[in-house]
Design a protein around this motif. Structure first.
Motif, short mmCIF file in Angstrom:
data_model
loop_
_atom_site.label_atom_id
_atom_site.label_comp_id
_atom_site.label_asym_id
_atom_site.label_seq_id
_atom_site.Cartn_x
_atom_site.Cartn_y
_atom_site.Cartn_z
N ILE A 612 0.67 -1.16 0.66
CA ILE A 612 -0.35 0.33 -0.04
C ILE A 612 1.21 1.13 0.42
CG2 ILE A 612 -1.20 1.44 1.78
CD1 ILE A 612 -2.62 -1.05 -0.12
N THR A 613 1.83 1.13 0.35
CA THR A 613 2.68 2.63 0.87
C THR A 613 3.43 2.59 -0.50
OG1 THR A 613 3.33 2.16 3.36
CG2 THR A 613 5.24 3.45 2.15
N LEU A 614 4.45 1.53 -0.97
CA LEU A 614 4.64 1.82 -2.53
C LEU A 614 3.64 2.08 -3.31
CD1 LEU A 614 6.83 1.48 -4.48
CD2 LEU A 614 5.76 -1.31 -4.38
N PHE A 615 1.88 1.43 -3.41
CA PHE A 615 1.37 2.00 -3.90
C PHE A 615 0.97 3.42 -4.08
CE2 PHE A 615 -3.42 1.29 -5.85
CZ PHE A 615 -3.14 1.45 -7.51
N LEU A 616 0.56 3.93 -2.87
CA LEU A 616 0.29 5.17 -2.39
C LEU A 616 1.99 6.80 -2.99
CD1 LEU A 616 -0.44 5.20 0.83
CD2 LEU A 616 -1.35 6.47 -0.64
N GLN A 617 2.65 5.88 -3.13
CA GLN A 617 4.22 6.47 -3.43
C GLN A 617 4.08 7.21 -4.63
OE1 GLN A 617 7.11 4.56 -2.09
NE2 GLN A 617 7.46 5.55 0.26
N TYR A 618 3.17 5.58 -5.97
CA TYR A 618 3.87 6.19 -7.20
C TYR A 618 2.13 7.19 -7.70
CZ TYR A 618 2.84 5.24 -11.70
OH TYR A 618 2.37 5.10 -12.84
N LEU A 619 1.13 6.66 -7.16
CA LEU A 619 -0.08 7.80 -6.62
C LEU A 619 0.72 9.12 -6.58
CD1 LEU A 619 -2.87 5.54 -5.82
CD2 LEU A 619 -2.45 6.11 -7.98
N TYR A 620 1.45 9.10 -5.69
CA TYR A 620 1.64 10.77 -5.23
C TYR A 620 2.95 11.28 -6.17
CZ TYR A 620 2.59 14.35 -2.30
OH TYR A 620 3.13 16.39 -2.33
N PHE A 621 3.71 10.83 -6.70
CA PHE A 621 4.26 10.51 -7.73
C PHE A 621 3.78 10.99 -9.26
CE2 PHE A 621 6.91 9.48 -11.53
CZ PHE A 621 8.24 10.47 -11.56
N LEU A 622 2.22 10.64 -8.78
CA LEU A 622 1.69 11.00 -10.46
C LEU A 622 1.13 11.81 -10.52
CD1 LEU A 622 0.29 7.19 -11.48
CD2 LEU A 622 2.05 8.60 -12.62
N TYR A 623 0.52 12.78 -9.09
CA TYR A 623 0.07 13.88 -8.67
C TYR A 623 0.76 14.83 -8.94
CZ TYR A 623 -1.84 17.57 -6.29
OH TYR A 623 -2.32 18.94 -5.58
N LEU A 624 2.21 14.49 -8.73
CA LEU A 624 3.47 15.32 -9.17
C LEU A 624 3.61 15.85 -10.42
CD1 LEU A 624 5.90 14.86 -5.52
CD2 LEU A 624 4.26 16.46 -6.06
N LYS A 625 3.91 15.19 -11.01
CA LYS A 625 3.74 14.84 -12.22
C LYS A 625 2.60 15.37 -12.81
CE LYS A 625 6.72 12.99 -15.17
NZ LYS A 625 8.12 13.49 -15.27
#
Length: 718
Positions: A612-625
């Motif tokens: 879940i942490t990894l998925f959230l990190q990826y989602l937050y990264f997408l938001y920044l992109k």
């Protein structure tokens, strides 16, 4: 059933022919005329029906023709290359090649391809391709290098795919073979590694290919005497740079010739291939036609004077060098049937053009060639069998395919399925495809070793299946860990249950990076996320996020002051995507899937906290992109939307917040998300204040009825 007719001589080979025979035989704009290029200096135009030459052209002494002459079907001109770089164009009226149009190119040419319906293409030895017109406009243009060092082109063919030209060429380097597919409607060049499987020690002697809907069926004849098939997709599923998908050869025909360097292979139609070579090590060379569907030899013709190991086919004619004579052998291939195939078995020691019919009494158990004790009943049975089919209704093709699925091999099912999908669609096509998928899945359950992956992928790619039509498909894919199939289902099925979606997500997050690198994944939704994010860019981005608002000012009550006291490594400082591109593509497929929040939340709680942490990190990264551009969108063909990203962040936090708070790995991520939410609240507060001011301005403008043509107004905001 196939037959070889009586051969006839077209021409003796010119004296300039090389030790390996002719450079090529190419058809002209008139179907009965062919250009014959020897291995020296001469090109001859022949009319096959008259068996006589219509013209002959030669280059000067000291010059050597280096690739076969072809006809430009658009202009009627002929094209040839000599000394690797000098291109010549001429017509029937020209006599001396030294006086015709000449263009000196900047790189060496491997082959010129020309087929009706498009302009000729020039393939260079370094793998680059140019259209003839663009090349003639600038002959000295720079030609890029496509293939690697020591990689050599071995074979090439030109197709028309859905009215668009496509080129395939095979290269070899240190015993490894690679296939390049160049599509000119989209300028896409795809490279595939040909895996030889258990035949790695054998050399590939000959290639031939044909189109099979969405695939190029590449046939190869190896030095072990066997014919192998490789299916190469016309439309690549992975556009990622520097990635080399791998395709595996499968055995099509076993030991059709003995291992000989002069063997040759040509595909005649979807069920027949022509093979040139000795059937036994000590026997003479033969030309034979094999039925690939029923694995039987149809006809064979002995060639006592030997050949050059070259074979060309056009229409219903086979061209070859028999001794030193260019020979044409007409052939006929009828539609493949079991009866015809069983009547054409062939033994290697037979000579000449022979067929060996075998008549089988299916009603007796005595075997071939034995008569029944009671001949009269047998005659009545055979007579009845010949009459009944004429009155019985024809079995639908779908029912025939379902019968094949129950008992035949995976390879045969795949071939029959391709033929069925190529037929005209009926109104119940969706239901029929669902029945076929269910039939395959039912056999998968009863036979654990049976997994017709290629057939299932074909059905999914028809874009007519859904989860409700074949509910067991994704369960089987999960059981087999078939990542590519799961991604395809997520992209196409609109009615996937939330439990299955979460099972896919769990598998996508848990599979290792090394295993994922070996899997073919559709990368359309992923752009290049590997670019480093500079600190200045991140500071500018945070300014964009906050819409010019500084959280340290009093008007937001210092909502971020406590967070800024202790410098911590947050997700905002991440310089690259937290997951590899292939995992990102799989997670994007999950983001695109439909769901109901109330049904999805309970299943999200079953996913481990680190995933879940990894998925959230990826989602937050997408938001920044997303916030790197004004449109708030991600690059790529089908990227996740901002709404999808935010919805999934909320879902994951709602389902796992109490667990995430307790693990240290998620602390920096939660702090970053907290800071982000607080800043958004501040932005909303400021926007509300501005909204009130604009509302007052609107009232003032409405009260101003008497306006001159020109005026200056000063409005004070408090």
């Amino acid at each position: 059933m196939a037959a070889l007719e009586e051969e006839f001589t077209l021409s003796a080979v010119p004296l300039g022919a090389g030790p390996d025979g002719l450079l090529g035989v190419e058809q002209c704009d008139k179907t009965d005329q062919f250009l014959i290029t020897d291995g020296g200096r001469t090109v001859i135009l022949y009319k096959v029906s008259d068996q006589k030459p219509l013209g002959s052209w030669s280059v000067k002494q000291g010059q050597v023709i280096t690739c076969p002459a072809v006809c430009n079907f658009q202009t009627g001109e002929y094209i040839v290359v000599h000394d690797s770089k000098v291109l010549r164009l001429w017509t029937n009226e020209d006599v001396n090649l030294d006086k015709v149009f000449k263009a000196t190119l900047s790189a060496e040419v491997y082959r010129i391809h020309s087929i009706p319906g498009t302009e000729p293409l020039v393939l260079f030895k370094e793998g680059a391709v140019r259209g003839l017109e663009a090349l003639l406009a600038e002959p000295q243009q720079k030609i890029e290098t496509v293939i690697s060092d020591e990689e050599v082109i071995k074979w090439t063919k030109f197709f028309m795919v859905f009215r668009h030209p496509a080129l395939i060429f095979i290269t070899e380097k240190h015993g490894n073979y690679f296939a390049y597919v160049q599509k000119f409607n989209s300028s896409v060049l795809s490279k595939y590694t040909l895996l030889l499987g258990q035949e790695e020690n054998f050399v590939i002697q000959s290639f031939t290919a044909s189109l099979d809907r969405k695939f190029i069926s590449l046939l190869s004849l190896s030095s072990d005497g066997c014919i192998y098939e490789t299916l190469i997709p016309i439309h690549p599923s992975d556009p990622e740079k520097n990635q080399q998908p791998r395709v595996v050869r499968s055995l099509l025909l076993k030991t059709v010739v003995s291992g000989n360097a002069r063997n040759a292979l040509s595909v005649l139609d979807q069920d027949h291939v022509a093979v040139l070579g000795p059937p036994l090590p000590a026997s003479k060379e033969c030309l034979s036609i094999w039925n690939t569907k029923f694995q039987t030899l149809q006809v064979s013709k002995e060639l006592p004077q030997g050949t050059s190991g070259q074979l060309w086919y056009y229409g219903e004619h086979l061209f070859m060098l028999h001794g030193k004579i260019l020979t044409v052998i007409p052939y006929k291939c009828e539609m493949s049937s079991l009866a015809g195939a069983l009547g054409k078995l062939k033994h290697g020691q037979d000579s000449g053009t022979q067929t060996m019919p075998h008549f089988v009494n299916w009603e007796t158990s005595q075997g071939y060639g034995l008569e029944s004790k009671n001949s009269e009943p047998s005659k009545r049975i055979l007579r009845r069998r010949t009459i009944e089919p004429s009155v019985q209704p024809e079995v639908p093709a779908s029912q025939q395919l379902l019968s094949i699925i129950k008992k035949d091999s995976e390879k045969h099912i795949e071939i029959e399925l391709r033929k069925f999908l190529a037929t005209k669609r009926t109104p119940d096509f969706h239901t029929v495809i669902g029945d076929i998928a269910i039939g395959l899945l039912e056999r998968c359950k009863t036979e654990p070793s049976f997994y017709p992956r290629n057939s299932l992928m074909q059905l999914i790619q028809m874009h007519v299946l859904s989860y409700s039509l074949c509910p067991g498909l994704m369960e089987v894919a999960l059981e087999k860990t078939d990542i590519q199939m799961l991604q395809l289902c997520l992209q196409q099925f609109p009615d996937i249950p939330e439990a299955v979606t979460c099972a896919c997500l769990k598998m996508f997050l848990s599979i290792g990076d090394d295993n994922l690198q070996e899997i073919d994944v559709n990368m359309e939704s992923v752009s290049d996320y590997s670019d480093a994010v500079q600190d200045e860019k991140m500071e500018e981005q945070m300014g964009i996020l906050q819409n010019g608002f500084n959280p340290e000012e009093d008007n937001c009550d210092n909502c971020d002051k406590e967070l800024s006291k202790k410098p911590q490594k947050t997700v905002e400082e991440t310089t690259s995507c937290p997951v590899i591109p292939k995992r990102a593509a799989l997670l994007n497929a999950v983001l695109h899937s439909a769901y109901s929040e109330s049904f999805l939340l309970p299943h999200l709680k079953d996913i481990p906290a680190q995933h879940i942490t990894l998925f959230l990190q990826y989602l937050y990264f997408l938001y920044l992109k997303c916030n790197e551009n004004a449109t708030m969108t991600l690059p790529g063909i089908h990227p996740p939307t901002l709404n999808q990203i935010m919805d999934w962040i909320c879902l994951l936090l709602d389902a796992n917040f109490t667990v995430l708070v307790m693990i240290p790995e998620a602390k920096s991520l939660l702090l970053s998300l907290y800071k982000f939410v607080k800043s958004q609240i501040c932005i909303c507060s400021e926007l509300n204040k501005i909204e009130v001011s604009f509302r007052e301005l609107k009232k003032l403008n409405q009260e101003k009825n008497n306006r001159e043509l020109y005026s200056i107004e000063v409005l004070e905001l408090f």
